[in-house]
Design a protein around this motif. Sequence first.
Motif, PDB file in Angstrom:
ATOM      1  N   ASN A 299       0.815  -1.206   0.000  1.00  0.00           N
ATOM      2  CA  ASN A 299       0.000   0.000   0.000  1.00  0.00           C
ATOM      3  C   ASN A 299       0.856   1.266   0.000  1.00  0.00           C
ATOM      4  O   ASN A 299       0.390   2.337  -0.387  1.00  0.00           O
ATOM      5  N   SER A 300       2.109   1.127   0.414  1.00  0.00           N
ATOM      6  CA  SER A 300       3.039   2.265   0.422  1.00  0.00           C
ATOM      7  C   SER A 300       3.533   2.632  -0.964  1.00  0.00           C
ATOM      8  O   SER A 300       4.105   3.704  -1.162  1.00  0.00           O
ATOM      9  N   GLY A 301       3.346   1.727  -1.951  1.00  0.00           N
ATOM     10  CA  GLY A 301       3.810   1.985  -3.308  1.00  0.00           C
ATOM     11  C   GLY A 301       4.953   1.099  -3.751  1.00  0.00           C
ATOM     12  O   GLY A 301       5.261   1.039  -4.943  1.00  0.00           O
ATOM     13  N   ASP A 302       5.608   0.407  -2.820  1.00  0.00           N
ATOM     14  CA  ASP A 302       6.695  -0.497  -3.205  1.00  0.00           C
ATOM     15  C   ASP A 302       6.144  -1.662  -4.018  1.00  0.00           C
ATOM     16  O   ASP A 302       5.009  -2.105  -3.818  1.00  0.00           O
ATOM     17  N   LEU A 303       6.965  -2.175  -4.935  1.00  0.00           N
ATOM     18  CA  LEU A 303       6.571  -3.276  -5.812  1.00  0.00           C
ATOM     19  C   LEU A 303       7.483  -4.477  -5.608  1.00  0.00           C
ATOM     20  O   LEU A 303       8.677  -4.328  -5.294  1.00  0.00           O
ATOM     21  N   HIS A 304       6.917  -5.676  -5.847  1.00  0.00           N
ATOM     22  CA  HIS A 304       7.685  -6.913  -5.746  1.00  0.00           C
ATOM     23  C   HIS A 304       7.400  -7.757  -6.979  1.00  0.00           C
ATOM     24  O   HIS A 304       6.244  -8.038  -7.295  1.00  0.00           O
ATOM     25  N   HIS A 323       6.545   4.640  -6.502  1.00  0.00           N
ATOM     26  CA  HIS A 323       5.175   5.061  -6.233  1.00  0.00           C
ATOM     27  C   HIS A 323       4.960   5.325  -4.748  1.00  0.00           C
ATOM     28  O   HIS A 323       5.699   4.832  -3.885  1.00  0.00           O
ATOM     29  N   THR A 324       3.914   6.107  -4.462  1.00  0.00           N
ATOM     30  CA  THR A 324       3.586   6.455  -3.077  1.00  0.00           C
ATOM     31  C   THR A 324       2.255   5.869  -2.633  1.00  0.00           C
ATOM     32  O   THR A 324       1.841   6.092  -1.498  1.00  0.00           O
ATOM     33  N   SER A 325       1.586   5.137  -3.517  1.00  0.00           N
ATOM     34  CA  SER A 325       0.347   4.446  -3.167  1.00  0.00           C
ATOM     35  C   SER A 325       0.173   3.269  -4.117  1.00  0.00           C
ATOM     36  O   SER A 325       1.094   2.915  -4.849  1.00  0.00           O
ATOM     37  N   MET A 326      -1.002   2.641  -4.125  1.00  0.00           N
ATOM     38  CA  MET A 326      -1.211   1.411  -4.880  1.00  0.00           C
ATOM     39  C   MET A 326      -0.895   1.561  -6.362  1.00  0.00           C
ATOM     40  O   MET A 326      -1.209   2.582  -6.976  1.00  0.00           O
ATOM     41  N   THR A 341       5.068   1.323 -15.033  1.00  0.00           N
ATOM     42  CA  THR A 341       4.067   1.155 -13.989  1.00  0.00           C
ATOM     43  C   THR A 341       3.259   2.436 -13.826  1.00  0.00           C
ATOM     44  O   THR A 341       3.771   3.543 -14.014  1.00  0.00           O
ATOM     45  N   GLY A 342       1.987   2.277 -13.469  1.00  0.00           N
ATOM     46  CA  GLY A 342       1.120   3.419 -13.210  1.00  0.00           C
ATOM     47  C   GLY A 342       0.277   3.150 -11.985  1.00  0.00           C
ATOM     48  O   GLY A 342      -0.079   1.996 -11.703  1.00  0.00           O
ATOM     49  N   GLY A 343      -0.063   4.195 -11.225  1.00  0.00           N
ATOM     50  CA  GLY A 343      -0.742   3.944  -9.968  1.00  0.00           C
ATOM     51  C   GLY A 343      -1.723   5.002  -9.539  1.00  0.00           C
ATOM     52  O   GLY A 343      -2.047   5.944 -10.272  1.00  0.00           O
ATOM     53  N   GLU A 344      -2.185   4.844  -8.304  1.00  0.00           N
ATOM     54  CA  GLU A 344      -3.168   5.747  -7.734  1.00  0.00           C
ATOM     55  C   GLU A 344      -2.549   7.071  -7.298  1.00  0.00           C
ATOM     56  O   GLU A 344      -3.268   7.983  -6.897  1.00  0.00           O
ATOM     57  N   ASP A 345      -1.229   7.170  -7.350  1.00  0.00           N
ATOM     58  CA  ASP A 345      -0.557   8.435  -7.058  1.00  0.00           C
ATOM     59  C   ASP A 345      -0.413   9.297  -8.302  1.00  0.00           C
ATOM     60  O   ASP A 345       0.270  10.325  -8.278  1.00  0.00           O
ATOM     61  N   ALA A 346      -1.045   8.873  -9.410  1.00  0.00           N
ATOM     62  CA  ALA A 346      -1.050   9.590 -10.694  1.00  0.00           C
ATOM     63  C   ALA A 346       0.286   9.519 -11.416  1.00  0.00           C
ATOM     64  O   ALA A 346       0.439  10.124 -12.481  1.00  0.00           O
ATOM     65  N   LYS A 362      11.342  11.932  -4.767  1.00  0.00           N
ATOM     66  CA  LYS A 362      10.144  11.105  -4.882  1.00  0.00           C
ATOM     67  C   LYS A 362       8.916  11.994  -4.820  1.00  0.00           C
ATOM     68  O   LYS A 362       8.832  12.897  -4.007  1.00  0.00           O
ATOM     69  N   ARG A 363       7.988  11.749  -5.689  1.00  0.00           N
ATOM     70  CA  ARG A 363       6.791  12.565  -5.762  1.00  0.00           C
ATOM     71  C   ARG A 363       5.921  12.375  -4.524  1.00  0.00           C
ATOM     72  O   ARG A 363       5.847  11.303  -3.966  1.00  0.00           O
ATOM     73  N   GLU A 364       5.239  13.458  -4.135  1.00  0.00           N
ATOM     74  CA  GLU A 364       4.232  13.337  -3.091  1.00  0.00           C
ATOM     75  C   GLU A 364       3.037  12.583  -3.650  1.00  0.00           C
ATOM     76  O   GLU A 364       2.775  12.600  -4.837  1.00  0.00           O
ATOM     77  N   SER A 365       2.292  11.931  -2.744  1.00  0.00           N
ATOM     78  CA  SER A 365       1.077  11.248  -3.190  1.00  0.00           C
ATOM     79  C   SER A 365       0.110  12.255  -3.771  1.00  0.00           C
ATOM     80  O   SER A 365      -0.126  13.324  -3.206  1.00  0.00           O
ATOM     81  N   MET A 366      -0.451  11.931  -4.949  1.00  0.00           N
ATOM     82  CA  MET A 366      -1.368  12.843  -5.625  1.00  0.00           C
ATOM     83  C   MET A 366      -2.817  12.480  -5.371  1.00  0.00           C
ATOM     84  O   MET A 366      -3.711  12.927  -6.076  1.00  0.00           O
ATOM     85  N   LYS A 367      -3.093  11.657  -4.372  1.00  0.00           N
ATOM     86  CA  LYS A 367      -4.475  11.294  -4.095  1.00  0.00           C
ATOM     87  C   LYS A 367      -5.272  12.518  -3.665  1.00  0.00           C
ATOM     88  O   LYS A 367      -4.768  13.414  -3.008  1.00  0.00           O
ATOM     89  N   SER A 368      -6.546  12.546  -4.046  1.00  0.00           N
ATOM     90  CA  SER A 368      -7.423  13.621  -3.642  1.00  0.00           C
ATOM     91  C   SER A 368      -8.829  13.077  -3.545  1.00  0.00           C
ATOM     92  O   SER A 368      -9.112  11.956  -3.924  1.00  0.00           O
ATOM     93  N   ALA A 369      -9.738  13.916  -3.078  1.00  0.00           N
ATOM     94  CA  ALA A 369     -11.131  13.483  -2.967  1.00  0.00           C
ATOM     95  C   ALA A 369     -11.705  13.105  -4.316  1.00  0.00           C
ATOM     96  O   ALA A 369     -12.474  12.158  -4.447  1.00  0.00           O
ATOM     97  N   SER A 370     -11.315  13.844  -5.380  1.00  0.00           N
ATOM     98  CA  SER A 370     -11.846  13.540  -6.706  1.00  0.00           C
ATOM     99  C   SER A 370     -11.304  12.224  -7.227  1.00  0.00           C
ATOM    100  O   SER A 370     -12.014  11.447  -7.854  1.00  0.00           O
TER     101      SER A 370
END
Length: 395
Positions: A299-304, A323-326, A341-346, A362-370
Amino acid sequence: MEGVEEKLRALSIARRSHPEEPVYLLDVSLQPAASSSDQGSVLAVACSNFSIRLHNKDTLSLLGEYGGHSGALCGVNFAHTSPDLLFSGSADRTVRVWDVRRPGTDAVQVFRSDPSHRYCSFGVSCSDVVLCAGTEQVNDEDSFLVFWDARVTGKKVEGGGRVLGVYSESHSDDITQVRFHPRNKDRLASGSTDGLVNVYDLSLGAEEEALLATCNSGSSAGSVCWSGRDLNQLLCLSHDEGLHLWDLSQLDTDEPLTIFSTPDARSLTPLPDGGSIDYLVGGSWLEEAQRLLVVGGMNSGDLHLMECDEKGLRLLSSLQGGHTSMVRCFLWDAVADALVTGGEDAQLLLWKPGGEELTSGKRESMKSASALKLKSRPHKKHGYQREKKTVVKSL
């Protein structure tokens, strides 16, 4: 897998896109090479704001964007024989075709069927002749596989290509996956939240005759992938992190189809810190290495990155600092030895062996309400309601 395994272990970030708005990146597709000397140059990305973005595959620079859809996208796929054509499917009841040589223009073709059909998966045959889309459940009863003549005429025809037929009996809930065989234009696999993965031979015509096998995943099917040396195996990953690998070459024998199966694959591969992955992203058959790659994430963004075979999963490499999220999508570019790779952090990331990122930090998480208006795991709420079929060998 030694050569590829070394490359996977050496992956590091080479490029990172810089999103202008917080959206989820849901799916990614690589433009196929037009000739043996052309490596292809475009990545298409499906976004949670219903747009499709085109990126240069080497630099990740934004080349253009399409905005014709009005509902959630269920995927993007380049045509196999006409690499400038891009297909996209949506819950807005359309599958659209775009000419990537003209970013920002209207779709060159729009496919529709019954007004009650909201698409949640689609695929195009390896010959680019047949298009198939899977629908959401209609009226709490059935779901449908709709088939069209996929050949694009260049003329805008309302409703798109000719509807060739509809399968209506094989699934009873949302059809989350439609996967044509990479080499056999008549072979199709479909997966659903009803827990079933079906395999068809479309050359046999009617649904009852075309259905070759029904495999029961025991849970909502999230992704399906053709694999194996002769591409006669199917990998199914469920929405609750189950993993199932079936051998379809055994259809006409008394041998079991199941190669490996587990209702929860997260703890199969202990991580170096003693923990386990949080979720499965998907699988991909690496043709050159003749191995099945499964990607899991935290969930932190790391991949295996893991190898899957009859023994289960084996950890190959871990990717951190990206990544910083899923992570929602990935692809392996065998020509460039690169992972996208692409994720929920945009973020859209390009990983290459020995890659050195040109951007800083490293980019900040781009999650938002939208962005969070979309479920992180679509269809997970659905159960599989009807009594499950056992594996059917052949009809």
